[in-house]
Design an enzyme around this catalytic site. Structure first.
Site, mmCIF file in Angstrom:
data_model
loop_
_atom_site.group_PDB
_atom_site.id
_atom_site.type_symbol
_atom_site.label_atom_id
_atom_site.label_comp_id
_atom_site.label_asym_id
_atom_site.label_seq_id
_atom_site.Cartn_x
_atom_site.Cartn_y
_atom_site.Cartn_z
ATOM 1 N N GLY A 1 -24.787 6.852 -22.814
ATOM 2 C CA GLY A 1 -25.968 6.015 -22.855
ATOM 3 C C GLY A 1 -27.136 6.713 -22.173
ATOM 4 O O GLY A 1 -27.022 7.852 -21.715
ATOM 5 N N GLY B 1 -30.035 7.055 -19.133
ATOM 6 C CA GLY B 1 -30.182 6.718 -17.719
ATOM 7 C C GLY B 1 -29.618 7.775 -16.800
ATOM 8 O O GLY B 1 -29.010 8.757 -17.230
ATOM 9 N N GLY B 2 -29.834 7.561 -15.507
ATOM 10 C CA GLY B 2 -29.442 8.542 -14.510
ATOM 11 C C GLY B 2 -27.958 8.816 -14.461
ATOM 12 O O GLY B 2 -27.522 9.971 -14.371
ATOM 13 N N GLU C 1 -24.372 6.967 -30.443
ATOM 14 C CA GLU C 1 -25.517 6.234 -30.980
ATOM 15 C C GLU C 1 -26.787 7.035 -30.730
ATOM 16 O O GLU C 1 -27.553 7.335 -31.634
ATOM 17 C CB GLU C 1 -25.605 4.883 -30.278
ATOM 18 C CG GLU C 1 -26.940 4.168 -30.411
ATOM 19 C CD GLU C 1 -26.990 2.930 -29.521
ATOM 20 O OE1 GLU C 1 -26.053 2.127 -29.605
ATOM 21 O OE2 GLU C 1 -27.943 2.773 -28.739
ATOM 22 N N VAL D 1 -26.735 -3.702 -15.754
ATOM 23 C CA VAL D 1 -27.671 -4.237 -14.748
ATOM 24 C C VAL D 1 -26.870 -4.894 -13.634
ATOM 25 O O VAL D 1 -27.090 -4.650 -12.452
ATOM 26 C CB VAL D 1 -28.641 -5.251 -15.388
ATOM 27 C CG1 VAL D 1 -29.559 -5.863 -14.319
ATOM 28 C CG2 VAL D 1 -29.465 -4.585 -16.481
ATOM 29 N N GLY E 1 -25.969 -0.572 -28.939
ATOM 30 C CA GLY E 1 -24.610 -0.415 -29.442
ATOM 31 C C GLY E 1 -23.550 -0.442 -28.368
ATOM 32 O O GLY E 1 -22.416 -0.016 -28.614
#
EC number: 2.8.3.-
Length: 446
Positions: free
Chosen positions: A220, A222-223, A245, A320, A343
């Site tokens: 995905g 992000g960090g 994805e 989150v 996804g």
């Protein structure tokens, strides 16, 4: 066959092209790096002539010209399949709304839609000698957009990489109504969230330890996923594959480190398969006409049947927050919209069905508010209004800097205990007290 004459016949100015848009129309702005530029500016000039025009797209990488005016919401509405930071600001201004999706289904939403687009306009790479305009790193759902729109306008950008190797990644000139030659702006970039923190690195190490040679990867944005990618690039892992994805910069680093060859993939061997890509210019240069890459629609890349067909599939995504029942929220802070479903669920489900596959939901155990308060990302229950991206039955591994736990098949008290074990120590007693009130804690546990 020479398509030069047809090209000339369909070539118009941006101002001329947008004249086909009427009040009440649905206008598709494409996707991510393919969002129109010159056509957007041209449509903005017509603001006073138009009312109730619904625009549709997602992951904006720069503000739109149509929304520069304070009264823009009286003329245009933005409908997003996946929110960026820019789109979150538009929500606060009152003219932007999220369209909840399961990303693998998005092409079908267009093909089955009761409200098809009146006009689709988006950026493409220059036409090739066979008459095709490549969608760039945006195969995603774009063929479905083109097939179901009444008018298709392409805006040619010489800086758009040509992303090949798969299917539904280009449109032929015969299916285009108008061609606009834009100002060739640089392709919008999306950073990875800054340098990896110590927490990111701690989480990444726990995940990398679970990745076998020959695994197939999905990362995905992000960090944390980027930290995993950096650590993989520096590891001894080999013969890795990619089926994802979103193509992100981390894959470029892993590939250049010689870790990716796709030789162990059960399908699409030797190919890095992806639905769309957003990152830095380094990544766009790598994607451009690279025969190792396979650009395909998300109805294929995100289909759990495709994912599960790949042995040792490793899916890595952010959250989150997570509650003590194992519900994962990756989309909002209460009712405040942050992102979208994308996804994530597709890959959580598909990875678990894969032979040897694992999915990891990762997050820092805490975050700090603007006023300096330390808050736990692990909650007794999700805050009111929070979105459940992955249900409590879906989550496989949960990882924070304090450990990783496999939550599959656990009863509520076992799952609760495991989740609390990777929470920040400062919050564990409080979480135990809340778990007792909810009757999901055995007194013998502590």
């Amino acid at each position: 066959m020479d398509y030069t004459q047809e090209y000339k016949q369909k070539l118009v100015s941006a101002d001329e092209a947008v004249k086909v848009i009427k009040s009440g129309d649905w206008v598709d702005y494409g996707w991510c790096t393919g969002t129109p530029d010159a056509l957007d500016k041209a449509l903005a000039k017509r603001t006073d002539e138009l009312k109730d025009v619904n625009l549709r797209g997602g992951i904006l990488l720069k503000p739109l010209a149509v929304f520069e005016r304070e009264d823009a919401g009286e003329h245009f509405t933005w409908n997003s399949w996946h929110m960026s930071g820019i789109e979150r600001k538009y929500i606060n201004r009152g003219f932007s709304y999220y369209a909840p999706i399961r990303y693998s289904e998005l092409p079908r939403y267009y093909r089955d839609s009761a409200t098809p687009d009146d006009v689709a306009m988006f950026q493409v790479a220059p036409m090739d000698k066979h008459g095709y305009f490549n969608f760039g790193p945006n195969a995603s759902h774009m063929m479905a957009v083109c097939e179901t729109s009444k008018k298709v306008i392409v805006e040619v950008n010489k800086n758009m990489p040509r992303c090949l190797g798969g299917f539904e990644n280009s449109i032929h000139i015969s299916d285009v109504d108008f061609i606009v030659e834009g100002e060739n702006p640089a392709i919008g970039e999306l950073g990875g969230g800054g340098a990896a923190t110590e927490i990111d690195q701690a989480v990444a190490k726990l995940i990398v330890d679970e990745i076998p040679n020959g695994a197939c990867l999905q990362l995905g944005i992000g960090g944390m996923p980027n930290a995993v990618g950096s650590m993989i690039a520096e590891s001894d892992l080999k013969d890795l594959g990619v089926h994802t994805e979103m193509y992100v910069d981390a894959f470029v680093d892993i590939a250049r480190a010689g870790k990716i060859n796709g030789s162990k993939k059960n399908i699409d061997r030797f190919r890095q398969t992806y639905g769309f890509g957003a990152g830095t210019q380094k990544m766009y240069d790598y994607l451009d006409e690279n025969p190792e890459l396979m650009s395909a629609p998300v109805s294929y890349t995100n289909d759990i049947r495709s994912i599960s067909a790949l042995d040792n599939f490793i899916s890595i995504n952010n959250a989150v927050n997570v509650d003590l029942f194992g519900q994962v929220n990756a989309e909002s802070a209460g009712i405040k919209h942050i992102s979208g479903a994308g996804g994530q669920l597709d890959f959580v489900l598909g990875a678990y069905l894969s032979n040897g596959g694992k999915s990891f939901i990762c997050c820092s155990s805490t975050f700090t508010t603007r006023d300096g308060q330390l808050k736990s990302r692990i909650l007794p229950t999700l805050d009111p209004g929070s979105i459940v991206t992955d249900t409590r039955a879906n989550i496989h591994y949960l990882v924070t800097e304090y450990g990783k736990v496999n939550l599959k098949g656990l009863s509520t008290w076992q799952k609760c205990e495991a989740i609390i074990s990777v929470a920040h120590p400062d919050f564990r007693d409080e979480l135990i007290a809340d778990a007792e009130k909810m009757h999901i804690w055995r007194r013998s546990n502590k």
